[in-house]
Write a protein that holds these residues in place. Structure first.
Motif, PDB file in Angstrom:
ATOM      1  N   THR A   1       0.728  -1.062  -0.179  1.00 50.45           N
ATOM      2  CA  THR A   1      -0.093   0.282   0.092  1.00 50.45           C
ATOM      3  C   THR A   1       1.021   1.076  -0.280  1.00 50.45           C
ATOM      4  O   THR A   1       0.954   1.981  -0.882  1.00 50.45           O
ATOM      5  CB  THR A   1      -1.021  -0.074   1.592  1.00 50.45           C
ATOM      6  N   VAL A   2       1.476   1.137   1.132  1.00 45.66           N
ATOM      7  CA  VAL A   2       2.698   2.489   0.738  1.00 45.66           C
ATOM      8  C   VAL A   2       3.251   2.447  -0.680  1.00 45.66           C
ATOM      9  O   VAL A   2       3.330   4.414  -0.994  1.00 45.66           O
ATOM     10  CB  VAL A   2       4.172   2.518   1.944  1.00 45.66           C
ATOM     11  N   MET A   3       4.041   1.356  -1.349  1.00 42.21           N
ATOM     12  CA  MET A   3       4.576   1.762  -2.833  1.00 42.21           C
ATOM     13  C   MET A   3       3.615   2.347  -3.907  1.00 42.21           C
ATOM     14  O   MET A   3       4.128   2.869  -4.363  1.00 42.21           O
ATOM     15  CB  MET A   3       4.918   0.194  -2.881  1.00 42.21           C
ATOM     16  N   ARG A   4       2.219   1.629  -3.846  1.00 42.20           N
ATOM     17  CA  ARG A   4       1.597   2.068  -4.380  1.00 42.20           C
ATOM     18  C   ARG A   4       1.516   3.750  -4.709  1.00 42.20           C
ATOM     19  O   ARG A   4       1.184   4.242  -5.171  1.00 42.20           O
ATOM     20  CB  ARG A   4       0.513   1.497  -4.719  1.00 42.20           C
ATOM     21  N   MET A   5       0.838   4.153  -3.068  1.00 44.43           N
ATOM     22  CA  MET A   5       0.843   5.467  -2.806  1.00 44.43           C
ATOM     23  C   MET A   5       2.131   5.989  -3.219  1.00 44.43           C
ATOM     24  O   MET A   5       1.880   7.447  -3.980  1.00 44.43           O
ATOM     25  CB  MET A   5       0.256   5.103  -1.694  1.00 44.43           C
ATOM     26  N   ALA A   6       3.065   5.698  -3.220  1.00 37.90           N
ATOM     27  CA  ALA A   6       4.524   6.714  -3.330  1.00 37.90           C
ATOM     28  C   ALA A   6       4.763   7.195  -4.720  1.00 37.90           C
ATOM     29  O   ALA A   6       5.331   7.522  -5.114  1.00 37.90           O
ATOM     30  CB  ALA A   6       5.843   5.608  -2.799  1.00 37.90           C
ATOM     31  N   MET A   7       4.554   5.991  -5.729  1.00 34.89           N
ATOM     32  CA  MET A   7       4.365   5.417  -7.054  1.00 34.89           C
ATOM     33  C   MET A   7       3.534   6.455  -7.497  1.00 34.89           C
ATOM     34  O   MET A   7       3.595   7.386  -8.456  1.00 34.89           O
ATOM     35  CB  MET A   7       4.236   4.779  -7.113  1.00 34.89           C
ATOM     36  N   GLY A   8       1.871   6.733  -6.936  1.00 34.82           N
ATOM     37  CA  GLY A   8       1.701   7.282  -7.258  1.00 34.82           C
ATOM     38  C   GLY A   8       1.540   9.028  -7.429  1.00 34.82           C
ATOM     39  O   GLY A   8       1.550   9.720  -8.491  1.00 34.82           O
ATOM     40  N   GLY A   9       1.846   9.018  -6.553  1.00 36.17           N
ATOM     41  CA  GLY A   9       2.799  10.962  -5.702  1.00 36.17           C
ATOM     42  C   GLY A   9       3.424  10.614  -7.193  1.00 36.17           C
ATOM     43  O   GLY A   9       4.082  11.894  -6.721  1.00 36.17           O
ATOM     44  N   LEU A  10       4.708   9.978  -7.117  1.00 34.58           N
ATOM     45  CA  LEU A  10       5.834  10.103  -8.771  1.00 34.58           C
ATOM     46  C   LEU A  10       5.553  10.992  -9.628  1.00 34.58           C
ATOM     47  O   LEU A  10       5.638  11.190 -10.591  1.00 34.58           O
ATOM     48  CB  LEU A  10       6.575   8.825  -7.983  1.00 34.58           C
ATOM     49  N   ARG A  11       4.238  10.677  -9.861  1.00 39.70           N
ATOM     50  CA  ARG A  11       3.272  10.751 -11.434  1.00 39.70           C
ATOM     51  C   ARG A  11       3.050  11.981 -11.540  1.00 39.70           C
ATOM     52  O   ARG A  11       2.465  12.174 -10.786  1.00 39.70           O
ATOM     53  CB  ARG A  11       2.598   9.971 -11.814  1.00 39.70           C
ATOM     54  N   PRO A  12       3.335  12.575 -13.034  1.00 36.16           N
ATOM     55  CA  PRO A  12       2.648  14.207 -13.399  1.00 36.16           C
ATOM     56  C   PRO A  12       1.104  14.036 -12.785  1.00 36.16           C
ATOM     57  O   PRO A  12       0.623  13.531 -13.590  1.00 36.16           O
ATOM     58  CB  PRO A  12       3.496  14.292 -14.644  1.00 36.16           C
ATOM     59  N   PRO A  13       0.464  15.075 -12.279  1.00 34.02           N
ATOM     60  CA  PRO A  13      -0.814  15.037 -12.145  1.00 34.02           C
ATOM     61  C   PRO A  13      -1.551  15.155 -13.810  1.00 34.02           C
ATOM     62  O   PRO A  13      -0.970  15.820 -14.437  1.00 34.02           O
ATOM     63  CB  PRO A  13      -1.452  16.504 -11.663  1.00 34.02           C
ATOM     64  N   ARG A  14      -2.876  14.753 -13.404  1.00 31.40           N
ATOM     65  CA  ARG A  14      -2.913  14.772 -15.143  1.00 31.40           C
ATOM     66  C   ARG A  14      -3.425  16.446 -15.352  1.00 31.40           C
ATOM     67  O   ARG A  14      -3.648  17.264 -14.476  1.00 31.40           O
ATOM     68  CB  ARG A  14      -4.977  14.353 -14.828  1.00 31.40           C
ATOM     69  N   PRO A  15      -3.109  16.982 -16.596  1.00 27.39           N
ATOM     70  CA  PRO A  15      -3.339  18.606 -16.671  1.00 27.39           C
ATOM     71  C   PRO A  15      -5.213  18.669 -16.572  1.00 27.39           C
ATOM     72  O   PRO A  15      -5.900  17.779 -17.499  1.00 27.39           O
ATOM     73  CB  PRO A  15      -2.892  18.786 -18.000  1.00 27.39           C
ATOM     74  N   ARG A  16      -6.151  19.585 -15.855  1.00 24.33           N
ATOM     75  CA  ARG A  16      -7.243  19.710 -15.634  1.00 24.33           C
ATOM     76  C   ARG A  16      -7.923  20.632 -16.854  1.00 24.33           C
ATOM     77  O   ARG A  16      -7.201  21.536 -16.756  1.00 24.33           O
ATOM     78  CB  ARG A  16      -7.626  20.477 -14.637  1.00 24.33           C
ATOM     79  N   VAL A  17      -8.075  20.072 -18.126  1.00 24.96           N
ATOM     80  CA  VAL A  17      -9.059  21.228 -18.792  1.00 24.96           C
ATOM     81  C   VAL A  17     -10.281  22.161 -17.904  1.00 24.96           C
ATOM     82  O   VAL A  17     -10.920  21.416 -18.185  1.00 24.96           O
ATOM     83  CB  VAL A  17      -9.292  20.443 -19.654  1.00 24.96           C
ATOM     84  N   ALA A  18      -9.946  23.172 -17.629  1.00 26.71           N
ATOM     85  CA  ALA A  18     -10.987  24.699 -17.781  1.00 26.71           C
ATOM     86  C   ALA A  18     -11.888  24.472 -19.102  1.00 26.71           C
ATOM     87  O   ALA A  18     -11.727  24.578 -20.480  1.00 26.71           O
ATOM     88  CB  ALA A  18     -10.331  25.773 -16.919  1.00 26.71           C
ATOM     89  N   GLU A  19     -12.800  24.354 -18.533  1.00 25.59           N
ATOM     90  CA  GLU A  19     -14.280  25.017 -19.392  1.00 25.59           C
ATOM     91  C   GLU A  19     -14.295  25.711 -20.082  1.00 25.59           C
ATOM     92  O   GLU A  19     -14.587  26.718 -19.486  1.00 25.59           O
ATOM     93  CB  GLU A  19     -15.712  24.052 -19.548  1.00 25.59           C
ATOM     94  N   PRO A  20     -14.502  26.177 -21.096  1.00 24.36           N
ATOM     95  CA  PRO A  20     -13.682  27.197 -21.289  1.00 24.36           C
ATOM     96  C   PRO A  20     -15.832  28.301 -20.704  1.00 24.36           C
ATOM     97  O   PRO A  20     -16.828  27.322 -20.880  1.00 24.36           O
ATOM     98  CB  PRO A  20     -14.075  27.926 -22.757  1.00 24.36           C
TER      99      PRO A  20
END
Length: 147
Positions: free
Chosen positions: A25-44
């Motif tokens: 569980t700790v490794m999965r959370m650490a790996m998730g924190g290392l991934r770049p965040p998905r860019p949020r596309v703001a709705e115009p």
């Protein structure tokens, strides 16, 4: 081997299993924190354009009923460098600025000689423009609308 030894062995195996589960569980959370965040596309956000319909053109090149549409901030004035040129002698070279503040359009006088008026009241600072207002710069008058 007696019953107590079997119970201790089972508890040890359970403890080892829980330890591995915790580490996974700790490794999965650490790996998730290392991934770049998905860019949020703001709705115009649909921003209505400002529509200025000429009521009185003064001596400018505009015609009565002609509409000027603004989608961004603009300087109104007599000079060629102005975004909206009003070639009327009562209009200063850089007379007024129309801009957006949030979802509202505002007008501000830029120190013009003859002043800027909204519904016959002199503009001092930023004055919001509403649908149906009459905007006067020198001898040129517009009716304000949105589109």
């Amino acid at each position: 081997m007696d019953l107590l030894d079997l119970l201790i062995l089972a508890l040890r195996l359970l403890l080892v299993a829980l330890l591995y589960l915790f580490l996974a569980t700790v490794m999965r959370m650490a790996m998730g924190g290392l991934r770049p965040p998905r860019p949020r596309v703001a709705e115009p956000v649909a921003v209505p354009a400002l529509r200025l319909v000429v009521i009185e053109p003064g001596t400018s090149d505009l015609a009565p009923g002609q509409a000027v549409e603004l989608t961004r901030a603009a300087i109104l004035g007599r000079a060629e460098r102005a975004d909206i040129v009003l070639a009327d002698p009562a209009v200063s070279s850089e007379h007024a600025r129309v801009s957006r503040v949030g979802r509202a359009w505002v007008i501000s006088d830029l120190g013009s000689t003859n002043g800027t008026r909204v519904n016959e009241r002199r503009v001092d600072g930023d004055v919001p423009l509403a649908h149906g207002d009459v905007l006067a710069l020198g001898n040129v008058r517009f009716r304000v609308g949105t589109r």
